[in-house]
Scaffold this motif. Sequence first.
Motif, PDB file in Angstrom:
ATOM      1  N   ALA A   1      24.300  18.998  25.763  1.00 15.17           N
ATOM      2  CA  ALA A   1      25.547  18.332  25.577  1.00 15.17           C
ATOM      3  C   ALA A   1      25.558  16.761  25.525  1.00 15.17           C
ATOM      4  O   ALA A   1      26.383  16.095  24.907  1.00 15.17           O
ATOM      5  CB  ALA A   1      26.623  18.947  26.452  1.00 15.17           C
ATOM      6  N   GLN A   2      24.386  16.442  26.124  1.00 12.53           N
ATOM      7  CA  GLN A   2      24.354  14.724  26.463  1.00 12.53           C
ATOM      8  C   GLN A   2      23.023  14.140  25.753  1.00 12.53           C
ATOM      9  O   GLN A   2      23.051  12.987  25.474  1.00 12.53           O
ATOM     10  CB  GLN A   2      24.347  14.481  27.752  1.00 12.53           C
ATOM     11  N   LEU A   3      21.904  14.952  25.654  1.00 10.07           N
ATOM     12  CA  LEU A   3      20.719  14.846  25.291  1.00 10.07           C
ATOM     13  C   LEU A   3      20.422  15.542  24.079  1.00 10.07           C
ATOM     14  O   LEU A   3      20.616  16.558  23.888  1.00 10.07           O
ATOM     15  CB  LEU A   3      19.533  15.029  26.485  1.00 10.07           C
ATOM     16  N   TRP A   4      19.766  14.761  23.060  1.00  8.08           N
ATOM     17  CA  TRP A   4      19.371  15.353  21.850  1.00  8.08           C
ATOM     18  C   TRP A   4      20.337  16.175  21.158  1.00  8.08           C
ATOM     19  O   TRP A   4      20.544  16.960  20.581  1.00  8.08           O
ATOM     20  CB  TRP A   4      18.219  16.306  22.085  1.00  8.08           C
ATOM     21  N   THR A   5      21.817  15.399  21.158  1.00  2.00           N
ATOM     22  CA  THR A   5      22.844  15.806  20.672  1.00  2.00           C
ATOM     23  C   THR A   5      22.966  15.896  19.231  1.00  2.00           C
ATOM     24  O   THR A   5      23.628  16.784  18.390  1.00  2.00           O
ATOM     25  CB  THR A   5      24.214  15.010  20.965  1.00  2.00           C
ATOM     26  N   ASN A   6      22.154  15.433  18.401  1.00  3.55           N
ATOM     27  CA  ASN A   6      21.989  15.387  16.753  1.00  3.55           C
ATOM     28  C   ASN A   6      20.730  15.889  16.425  1.00  3.55           C
ATOM     29  O   ASN A   6      20.475  16.185  15.134  1.00  3.55           O
ATOM     30  CB  ASN A   6      22.318  13.919  16.336  1.00  3.55           C
ATOM     31  N   ALA A   7      19.882  16.495  17.152  1.00  2.00           N
ATOM     32  CA  ALA A   7      18.559  16.953  16.942  1.00  2.00           C
ATOM     33  C   ALA A   7      18.644  18.159  16.164  1.00  2.00           C
ATOM     34  O   ALA A   7      19.419  19.076  16.486  1.00  2.00           O
ATOM     35  CB  ALA A   7      17.454  17.085  18.189  1.00  2.00           C
ATOM     36  N   GLN A   8      18.219  18.164  14.829  1.00  2.00           N
ATOM     37  CA  GLN A   8      18.167  19.286  13.956  1.00  2.00           C
ATOM     38  C   GLN A   8      17.473  20.563  14.740  1.00  2.00           C
ATOM     39  O   GLN A   8      18.116  21.765  14.593  1.00  2.00           O
ATOM     40  CB  GLN A   8      17.539  19.170  12.744  1.00  2.00           C
ATOM     41  N   LEU A   9      16.893  20.385  15.387  1.00  2.00           N
ATOM     42  CA  LEU A   9      15.819  21.575  16.139  1.00  2.00           C
ATOM     43  C   LEU A   9      16.640  22.184  17.160  1.00  2.00           C
ATOM     44  O   LEU A   9      16.429  23.387  17.201  1.00  2.00           O
ATOM     45  CB  LEU A   9      14.792  20.733  17.026  1.00  2.00           C
ATOM     46  N   LEU A  10      17.861  21.467  17.593  1.00  2.00           N
ATOM     47  CA  LEU A  10      18.665  22.102  18.451  1.00  2.00           C
ATOM     48  C   LEU A  10      20.167  22.620  17.987  1.00  2.00           C
ATOM     49  O   LEU A  10      20.915  23.082  18.614  1.00  2.00           O
ATOM     50  CB  LEU A  10      19.121  21.254  19.670  1.00  2.00           C
TER      51      LEU A  10
END
Length: 129
Positions: A70-79
């Motif tokens: 919710a705080q890290l890699w928030t915009n990563a398409q992977l997630l």
Amino acid sequence: MVVALGGALDLLQRSPGWTRQGQRPDQPVPFSHKHHVQGMGLQCQYCHVTVERSSYAGIPPTRICMNCHAQLWTNAQLLEPVRQSWATGEADCVDQVHDLPDFVYFDHSIHANKGIGCASCHGRVTRCR
């Protein structure tokens, strides 16, 4: 001849090719035990929350992933599948890896509570991806 055929079929049924031992299925979200355990220092029990009190270790629920993501890699398409699962409350975004036959009963909690480490059976997952 019948005994030999039965023995051959038994060996085939137990072979790694048939049981898929050592094969990792593709997951909806790529996951690296090496990154999370070795790199981030997470313990197995952080994600597999039921391992010490249940017969199964359990597939980590989405909320566990979202504790950090919710705080890290928030915009990563992977997630994106993780965020979608969190937003909709739909099924978790990890596919089950192990499926024991119905006649097999294995209780993770007994082993975990007796001090048998995860790596004893599951190997050094910190070396995987």
